[in-house]
Design a protein around this motif. Structure first.
Motif, PDB file in Angstrom:
ATOM      1  N   LEU A   1      -9.768  53.758  39.808  1.00 18.48           N
ATOM      2  CA  LEU A   1      -9.222  54.641  40.315  1.00 18.48           C
ATOM      3  C   LEU A   1      -9.022  54.817  41.833  1.00 18.48           C
ATOM      4  O   LEU A   1      -7.918  55.057  42.513  1.00 18.48           O
ATOM      5  CB  LEU A   1      -9.895  55.923  39.996  1.00 18.48           C
ATOM      6  CG  LEU A   1      -9.812  56.796  38.729  1.00 18.48           C
ATOM      7  CD1 LEU A   1     -10.513  58.174  38.713  1.00 18.48           C
ATOM      8  CD2 LEU A   1      -8.225  57.293  38.545  1.00 18.48           C
TER       9      LEU A   1
ATOM     10  N   LEU B   1     -18.169  52.489  33.512  1.00 23.45           N
ATOM     11  CA  LEU B   1     -17.796  53.845  34.157  1.00 23.45           C
ATOM     12  C   LEU B   1     -17.709  53.723  35.567  1.00 23.45           C
ATOM     13  O   LEU B   1     -16.602  54.056  36.123  1.00 23.45           O
ATOM     14  CB  LEU B   1     -18.701  54.981  34.049  1.00 23.45           C
ATOM     15  CG  LEU B   1     -18.717  55.615  32.455  1.00 23.45           C
ATOM     16  CD1 LEU B   1     -20.000  56.668  32.316  1.00 23.45           C
ATOM     17  CD2 LEU B   1     -17.459  55.946  31.916  1.00 23.45           C
TER      18      LEU B   1
ATOM     19  N   GLY C   1      -8.439  55.134  33.102  1.00 21.86           N
ATOM     20  CA  GLY C   1      -8.246  55.973  31.821  1.00 21.86           C
ATOM     21  C   GLY C   1      -8.752  55.031  30.595  1.00 21.86           C
ATOM     22  O   GLY C   1      -9.474  55.482  29.871  1.00 21.86           O
TER      23      GLY C   1
ATOM     24  N   PRO D   1      -4.782  54.555  37.982  1.00 25.39           N
ATOM     25  CA  PRO D   1      -5.457  55.429  37.177  1.00 25.39           C
ATOM     26  C   PRO D   1      -5.441  55.270  35.694  1.00 25.39           C
ATOM     27  O   PRO D   1      -6.099  55.477  34.831  1.00 25.39           O
ATOM     28  CB  PRO D   1      -4.672  56.751  37.294  1.00 25.39           C
ATOM     29  CG  PRO D   1      -3.416  56.428  37.988  1.00 25.39           C
ATOM     30  CD  PRO D   1      -3.656  55.023  38.773  1.00 25.39           C
ATOM     31  N   PHE D   2      -4.228  54.296  35.274  1.00 21.58           N
ATOM     32  CA  PHE D   2      -3.946  54.192  33.930  1.00 21.58           C
ATOM     33  C   PHE D   2      -5.155  53.137  33.423  1.00 21.58           C
ATOM     34  O   PHE D   2      -5.726  53.518  32.231  1.00 21.58           O
ATOM     35  CB  PHE D   2      -2.558  53.743  33.598  1.00 21.58           C
ATOM     36  CG  PHE D   2      -2.438  53.327  32.075  1.00 21.58           C
ATOM     37  CD1 PHE D   2      -2.028  54.321  31.180  1.00 21.58           C
ATOM     38  CD2 PHE D   2      -2.444  51.992  31.586  1.00 21.58           C
ATOM     39  CE1 PHE D   2      -1.810  54.277  30.086  1.00 21.58           C
ATOM     40  CE2 PHE D   2      -2.292  51.864  30.252  1.00 21.58           C
ATOM     41  CZ  PHE D   2      -2.040  52.946  29.322  1.00 21.58           C
TER      42      PHE D   2
ATOM     43  N   ASP E   1       1.427  56.293  43.340  1.00 22.50           N
ATOM     44  CA  ASP E   1       0.410  56.253  42.265  1.00 22.50           C
ATOM     45  C   ASP E   1       0.983  57.080  40.953  1.00 22.50           C
ATOM     46  O   ASP E   1       0.756  56.949  39.959  1.00 22.50           O
ATOM     47  CB  ASP E   1      -0.980  56.815  42.607  1.00 22.50           C
ATOM     48  CG  ASP E   1      -0.692  58.390  43.056  1.00 22.50           C
ATOM     49  OD1 ASP E   1      -1.426  59.383  42.549  1.00 22.50           O
ATOM     50  OD2 ASP E   1       0.354  58.614  43.497  1.00 22.50           O
TER      51      ASP E   1
END
Lengths: 430, 183, 383
Positions: free
Chosen positions: B53, B46, B62, B58-59, B142
């Protein structure tokens, strides 16, 4: 301070996007409180609705029609002895409910109650929601393991296998909805929760009706998978009380147990809001493409006031129908006060709806808009909540291998097929 | 258009996340209880996803949460929970070749440090002549990150991507054949 | 076919070893467990979720009913039998009274027999309702339980009006019935006959066509006719395996020979067949009650029975078709006022033997489904 406080009211963006930390904090607090109240209300509603399904009355003693029952429950759970079994893994046993709770509440950062009524708008919003809500299973798994007991262990094993397999079908159903967002001039879709709703707004159609019946099938797949994902009947194998006594939370008691319940209900609301966002047009009122004239807008903006007015009327009726015995005096008064509060709320909403009826940038208009958005979103989520209760009252429980069979052999192929067909149709339409 | 993203307290979060990742990583290899190790690994994953991030990916962040923390680690725990903990706790934590491991780790550390130092000062891209180390002030757009990854995976690296998925399929089939009594 | 005699149900060692040498899990289900219908304790040996073997531990509700009988007169013992299968107390009483009547060579008068048949069949419906509610609850459907309890109330009201008690009725006496029917008894029963058929439709609407219910019950807990006969299984469980054996038809007692009714049988011997057999049985019971209540004769309700019951030396076995199967009483009389030995052949106890071969190879969830479908009452198993 005050300027920073007021300046945001006219903004078009969620506080996270605008970088307004003060408002982000306020939103977080509002959502935290709102979800907690929703969970409490859901607790009461579930017991009441389930009871009426089953020719019972449900809670009737604590407060009028048992309205204060959730508070009594919460107090009881807080005061109850908090038992940690001697053979349990102390640390993990302690952490497990918190993992579930954190996962369930964190997803609310991206839930779009309105175009600017969200804590933040991440460009990977839906991925974030799916990812974080899938972490909730860790709480269940660790709880089952840490209890060091056979029933919780079996519950944990069931739940982990179940969630991992249903997540796949769920993810594919979500992807087919995301594909639909890319049907615009630029051809680029979005993963942002707000962006998905805006895509539906631009295309003038809820994705559930898009490429009929493709959107509907994907939605149904998601609606089934989300019940499995939240461990609710008929997929409540992890806590099947007739088989595993209480499943993963058999050894839990008091506050820690209530945290599990809180997490479960919060997760239910969270997955329902994903479904609402992806397929049911999020904050949009019904038939956004046909009924978008200002007159219709005004009519739809009266709905919040009407709803609360209706609730107030029901409560008044309940107070009037209470037996005349002096024993019911306090209850009757309490229910009347509750009805009056609802009525005042309805009046306030009516005032706002009328004051802000012109679509301009005045504070009243923005207030009216915000209330509308949140109202429609919450209403749609509430329908799902009711469905959860309805399922529980109607259906028997699946067996573990049947659950797996449904997940892998039925839902997964269908969702893959829907995804492929959606992609093909999408290309053809363009 | 969304307004310009203004990163908040970036160094603080960077150090927080890196610290969490390192602490988690250390806990993974030092805990005797396999479930505790797995939980520590989740913390590390995590934290790393948080770092992604911060790198405007971001992808990847995720996917890291969904696939690793939510999917693979749950399966890990699934398996570990069935293992007899009593026995594993009693077993020796390190075997006799740990000096070799330390050596390898030190070599890797040396490599990282040398790349960092040289990359910052000496190395440059042979074609453009720009320094290989990206300019820290640059802010990547982004919003199109996910799209770019999609174009890369299904465009430029289509073949490699499909080969990888075929490899995984073979692995799955092998696992099924090995585990199943009768097909 | 597995010869059930080759499997010793009380020996967990005979079951197969877990796959891949994984650890087997031994789980203790009960005596405090939501789905064991009382205080049954089942020790399950599991491979993951698969049941390798079971062992039933009983006796938590043992009260020594058979021993008590040896210290009570025949009349005094009558109420005790109500406490065995407490959801079908009327049937228990009927079996006992008829056994003693047989021992005394007394025949109950026709009117008494009609009253007995009406009440016993009402009790069969009540017992099946309780079975249906709890069985559905075990499989996860909560709602049928409340529906069946709501409708069972109508039967219990008739019992209460007739004899003052709802559960442990003590409705019959040796030689007939103690109480004449109350005014309006026939009307109440006829009202029930009109009231109940739509309710069965309601239960079936919730369950029979439900996909989940079908998946949970079809091919679950299968027992072949040969296995069932070898284990001495009786009642709906036997009939669902395709054996048309109902003591009401095979060895008619009371005046069952006068009535026209059918014996439902299943084909596969699975949980769904047992469910359907019981659902049809409820309808057939209604048929019997209808014929009985329309043909009820006038006359005495008590045969001539001596004040002090002192049967001649001898022994007798009499069995009736209780809701759960063959309920038999074996009484040995030494000529005194008390039985020398009284032995009960309880259907629940015998049917429970089938649990092991029915659940081997199934999953944990099926164990509760099978315990529910066997329709055991621990008061009767342990006595």
């Amino acid at each position: 301070m005050l300027t920073s406080f007021m300046s945001y009211l006219g903004s078009q963006f969620s506080p996270g996007v605008a970088g307004n930390q003060l408002w982000a904090l306020i939103y977080i607090l509002i959502i935290f409180a709102g979800v907690s109240v929703a969970v409490i209300a859901m607790n009461w509603l579930e017991r009441k609705a389930l009871a009426h399904f089953q020719v019972r009355l449900g809670p009737m003693r604590v407060g009028p029609h048992g309205l204060l029952q959730p508070i009594a429950d919460a107090l009881k759970l807080l005061l109850k002895e908090d038992i940690i079994p001697a053979e349990a893994d102390q640390v993990v046993f302690w952490v497990a409910p918190l993992i579930g709770l954190l996962a369930a509440f964190t997803v609310y950062t991206v839930v779009p109650f309105g175009p600017s009524q969200a804590v933040s708008d991440m460009n990977i919003g839906i991925l974030f929601m799916l990812g974080v809500s899938s972490l909730g299973v860790l709480g269940i798994v660790t709880a089952g393991w840490a209890s060091n007991s056979h029933y919780p262990l079996i519950g944990a094993l069931r739940s982990s296998a179940q969630m991992v397999s249903y997540e796949v079908a769920m993810g594919l159903a979500v992807v087919s909805a995301i594909l639909m967002t890319s049907l615009n001039e630029s051809g680029t879709g979005t993963l942002s929760m707000i962006g998905i709703v805006q895509a539906q707004q631009q295309q003038g159609i809820w994705f559930i009706f898009k490429f009929f019946p493709l959107g509907l099938i994907a939605f149904v797949i998601f609606a089934i998978a989300m019940v499995a994902e939240t461990n609710r009947a008929p997929f409540d194998l992890a806590e099947a009380e007739s088989e595993l006594t209480a499943g993963f939370h058999t050894e839990y008691s008091g506050l820690r147990w209530s945290l599990f319940m809180l997490a479960e209900y919060a997760a239910m609301i969270a997955v329902s809001s994903i479904a609402v966002t992806l397929w049911l047009g999020g904050w949009m009122h019904p038939f956004p493409n046909l009924l978008s004239a200002p007159a219709w807008e005004f009519i739809f903006s009266l709905f919040p006031a009407l709803t609360f007015g209706g609730l107030a009327a029901i409560a008044f009726l309940g107070a009037a129908r209470m037996p005349g015995h002096s024993f019911f005096k306090i209850q009757r008064a309490g229910l009347a006060v509750f009805a009056a509060l609802l009525g005042v709320l309805a009046l306030l909403l009516l005032v706002v709806a009328i004051a802000g009826r012109h679509a301009d940038t005045s504070i009243a208009a923005r207030f009216r808009e915000g209330i509308d958005y949140v109202y429609w979103f919450v209403l749609k989520v509430a329908v799902f909540m009711y469905l959860f209760i309805w399922y529980r009252a109607t259906w028997p429980r699946y067996r573990f291998d049947q659950l797996m069979k449904v997940g892998w052999k039925v839902m997964l192929p269908i969702s893959l097929g829907v995804l492929i067909v959606t992609a093909i149709v999408g290309v053809l339409v363009k | 258009m969304t307004p310009e993203m203004t990163p908040v307290a970036t160094p603080f979060f960077f150090y927080l996340l890196s610290g969490l990742a390192i602490i988690g990583g250390v806990l993974v290899i030092t805990r005797r209880n396999a479930v505790h190790s797995a939980l520590a690994l989740i913390v590390t994953l995590l934290a790393v996803s948080g770092l992604y991030l911060m790198l405007y990916a971001p992808f990847v962040a995720g996917v890291q949460i969904i696939v690793y923390a939510g999917g693979i680690m749950v399966l890990f725990l699934f398996v570990i929970m069935l293992v007899n903990i009593e026995r594993t706790v009693k077993e020796r934590q390190f075997n006799r070749i740990w000096p070799a491991g330390v050596l390898a780790a030190a070599a890797l550390l040396g490599l990282f440090v040398s790349v960092y130092v040289k990359g910052k000062t000496l190395l440059s891209d042979p074609v453009t002549g720009k320094p290989l180390w990206p300019d820290p002030t640059i802010s990547l757009p982004d919003s199109s990150n996910t799209q770019q990854i999609g174009v890369m995976l299904y465009g430029n690296y289509m073949f490699a991507f499909e080969i990888a998925s075929l490899l995984l399929l073979v692995a799955i089939l092998g696992a099924v054949i090995m585990a199943k009594k009768r097909i | 076919m597995t010869d059930p005699r080759s499997l010793s149900p009380l020996d967990l060692e005979t079951c197969e070893k877990p796959y891949l040498d994984s650890n087997e899990l031994i789980i203790n289900m009960g005596p405090q467990h939501p789905a064991t219908h009382g205080v049954l304790r089942v020790i399950l040996k599991l491979d993951g979720e698969k049941v390798l073997g079971t062992e039933c531990v009983i006796g938590y509700l043992h009260r020594g009913v058979e021993k008590i009988a040896e210290n009570r007169t025949y009349t005094m013992f009558n109420p005790y039998v109500d406490r065995m299968d407490y959801v079908a107390a009327v049937s228990n009483g009927l079996g006992y009274c008829q056994a003693v009547e047989k021992l005394l060579n007394v025949e109950a008068p026709p009117r008494a027999n009609y009253i007995r048949v009406i009440l016993t069949e009402l009790n069969r419906i009540a017992s099946h309702q309780l079975w249906l509610g709890t069985h559905a609850l075990d499989i996860g459907a909560m709602t049928p339980l409340f529906y069946t309890f709501r409708d069972r109330e109508e039967i219990l009201k008739i019992f209460e009006k007739y004899c003052g008690a709802r559960l442990t009725t003590h409705a019959f006496r040796i030689g007939g019935c103690q109480y004449e029917t109350y005014a309006g008894f026939e009307k109440d029963v006829k009202n029930f006959l009109a009231f109940f058929p739509p309710k069965i439709v309601e239960y079936e609407a919730l369950l029979t066509g439900n996909r989940i219910w079908l998946e949970r019950t079809k091919k679950v807990g299968v027992i072949s006719a040969a296995d069932a006969i070898a284990l001495g299984v009786t009642g709906p469980v036997l009939r669902a395996s395709g054996v048309k054996w109902d003591i009401r038809k095979a060895q008619p007692y009371a005046n069952y020979a006068d009535f026209d009714f059918e014996i439902p049988t299943g084909e596969n011997g699975d949980t769904f067949d047992r469910y359907m057999v019981r659902m049809v049985e409820m309808r057939q019971s209604l048929r019997i009650i209808e014929q009985a209540v329309n043909g009820i004769p006038e006359g005495p309700i008590m045969a001539k029975v001596p004040k002090v019951i002192k049967p001649a030396v001898g022994e007798i076995y009499h069995s009736i078709e209780a809701p759960k199967g063959e309920l038999g009483y074996f009484i040995v009389s030494d000529g005194s006022t008390q039985p020398y030995r009284l032995r009960v052949r309880p259907p629940s106890f015998v049917n429970l033997q089938a649990l092991d071969i029915m659940v081997r190879g199934m999953l944990v969830a099926d164990v509760v489904a099978v315990i529910g479908t066997l329709d055991i009452v621990l008061g009767e198993v342990d006595r």
